[in-house]
Design a protein around this motif. Sequence first.
Motif, short mmCIF file in Angstrom:
data_model
loop_
_atom_site.label_atom_id
_atom_site.label_comp_id
_atom_site.label_asym_id
_atom_site.label_seq_id
_atom_site.Cartn_x
_atom_site.Cartn_y
_atom_site.Cartn_z
N LYS A 73 0.84 -1.20 0.00
CA LYS A 73 0.00 0.00 0.00
C LYS A 73 0.87 1.25 0.00
CE LYS A 73 -4.19 -1.81 0.35
NZ LYS A 73 -5.26 -1.56 -0.65
N PRO A 83 2.14 4.91 1.20
CA PRO A 83 2.14 5.52 2.54
C PRO A 83 0.93 6.44 2.70
CG PRO A 83 4.28 5.72 1.49
CD PRO A 83 3.35 5.22 0.45
N GLN A 84 0.50 6.61 3.95
CA GLN A 84 -0.65 7.45 4.24
C GLN A 84 -0.20 8.85 4.68
OE1 GLN A 84 -3.95 6.21 3.74
NE2 GLN A 84 -2.63 4.70 2.74
N ASN A 85 -1.14 9.79 4.58
CA ASN A 85 -0.92 11.16 5.09
C ASN A 85 0.32 11.82 4.49
OD1 ASN A 85 -3.21 10.97 6.85
ND2 ASN A 85 -1.96 9.77 8.26
N LYS A 88 -10.48 12.52 1.99
CA LYS A 88 -10.33 12.39 3.43
C LYS A 88 -9.29 13.39 3.92
CE LYS A 88 -11.30 7.46 2.94
NZ LYS A 88 -10.75 6.08 3.03
N GLY A 98 -5.43 13.67 2.78
CA GLY A 98 -5.23 12.85 1.59
C GLY A 98 -5.60 13.59 0.32
N GLU A 104 -6.64 11.70 -2.55
CA GLU A 104 -7.61 10.91 -3.31
C GLU A 104 -9.04 11.31 -3.01
OE1 GLU A 104 -7.23 6.71 -4.60
OE2 GLU A 104 -5.86 6.61 -2.89
N TYR A 139 -2.82 -0.35 -4.96
CA TYR A 139 -2.80 1.05 -4.54
C TYR A 139 -4.21 1.64 -4.45
CZ TYR A 139 2.29 1.78 -5.09
OH TYR A 139 3.66 1.76 -4.95
N ASP A 171 -7.98 2.62 -3.45
CA ASP A 171 -8.89 2.71 -2.32
C ASP A 171 -10.30 2.60 -2.89
OD1 ASP A 171 -10.47 3.27 -0.16
OD2 ASP A 171 -9.45 5.14 0.40
N GLU A 221 9.01 8.78 -2.06
CA GLU A 221 8.12 9.20 -0.98
C GLU A 221 8.41 10.64 -0.57
OE1 GLU A 221 6.89 7.87 3.57
OE2 GLU A 221 7.66 6.38 2.16
#
Length: 370
Positions: free
Chosen positions: A10, A12-14, A131, A134, A136, A165, A167, A346
């Motif tokens: 996945k 990375p988030q945020n 969100k 994010g 997306e 990848y 969501d 990243e």
Amino acid sequence: MDATAAAAAKPPQNLGGSLPVPNVQELAARPGDLTPPVLDRYLRDADVIVEVLSNSNDAAASVPVVDLGRLLHDPELYDEEAAKLKSACEEWGFFQVVNHGVRDQVIDDVKENLKEFFQLPLEEKQAYAQKPGGIEGYGQAFVVSEEQKLDWSDMFFLATQPPEYRDLQLWPSSQPPTFRDSLERYSAEVQRVATDLLSAMARNLGVADAEKKLTRIAASQSMRMNYYPPCPQAHDKVLGLSPHSDAVGLTLLLQVSPVAGLQIRRNGEWIPVAPLPGALVANVGDVIEVVTNGKYRSIEHRAVVNATHERVSIAAFHTLRFGATFWPLEEIVGGGEARYRTVSFEDYVKLVLSSKLDGKNIIDAMKISA
């Protein structure tokens, strides 16, 4: 795939998001809400909206056209078409791709589904809203301060490749009912086009691509689906998309509407890119500029707004996967000096998402100071 491997696959988030802003489609539909203070956030200074090139109908001012079918399937015409691609990448940074092999039905389906999505009531579209933190989803991007000027557009942004990848909570499943299927088919075919173009670029550059030094730039893909409402009040004083170069590797744009709006900066002036039926508009992004050490340069472009007609487009951004690092390739640098720094993908994405659209600000941040 076990749980650990799935988590690693996945993204990375945020990594960064955008400040919330008004929905432009709703503002356009309710002129009474478009009060002078509200409209002022979109109005640009007079010197920002400059005239397009006066002789834009001349062949010398037309974006080049590359026939991908010849590059892939016609050995007798390969050298001629490869020379066109080389010239387009070195001198323009933009070109239209024809005979690309994406099936007409696939294109028609994604066009219809995208138009249907943007015509849904606002509350239905907001079920897929971005969100916090994010990029997306349905909303806006690159709004990093309350003071900056806003673009006259809304967007729906999705990660599309590789499948892990995605969501899927943000992918419409019932309205429109065929959205997921049509976008998935379009995504796969366009990623193939990007890979084929990068392979041809590698050959032109003399880069042995056995280790996918260039084609790895198509390893991941995201889609930015754009809606530009008409603006009869001030179409000549607002911008649908601020001038910028794409921070990715290779972009393939489908101009869904026959309405012109895309413009590229060339020799200090803005040249319109007229919609060419069936074509995909390709452009070199900042990642390719870094990897080719500036031999292929990303180009500033923008979107203008029509007074009476809406415009819809879908940009497929191709770039590296998370976990990758990129730098100027040794084969291209040769005995010279690298002009851009090495960076993890990243960290690069964090830089991009913390910035507003502003010319070539991202690539400028990547340059090694003299």
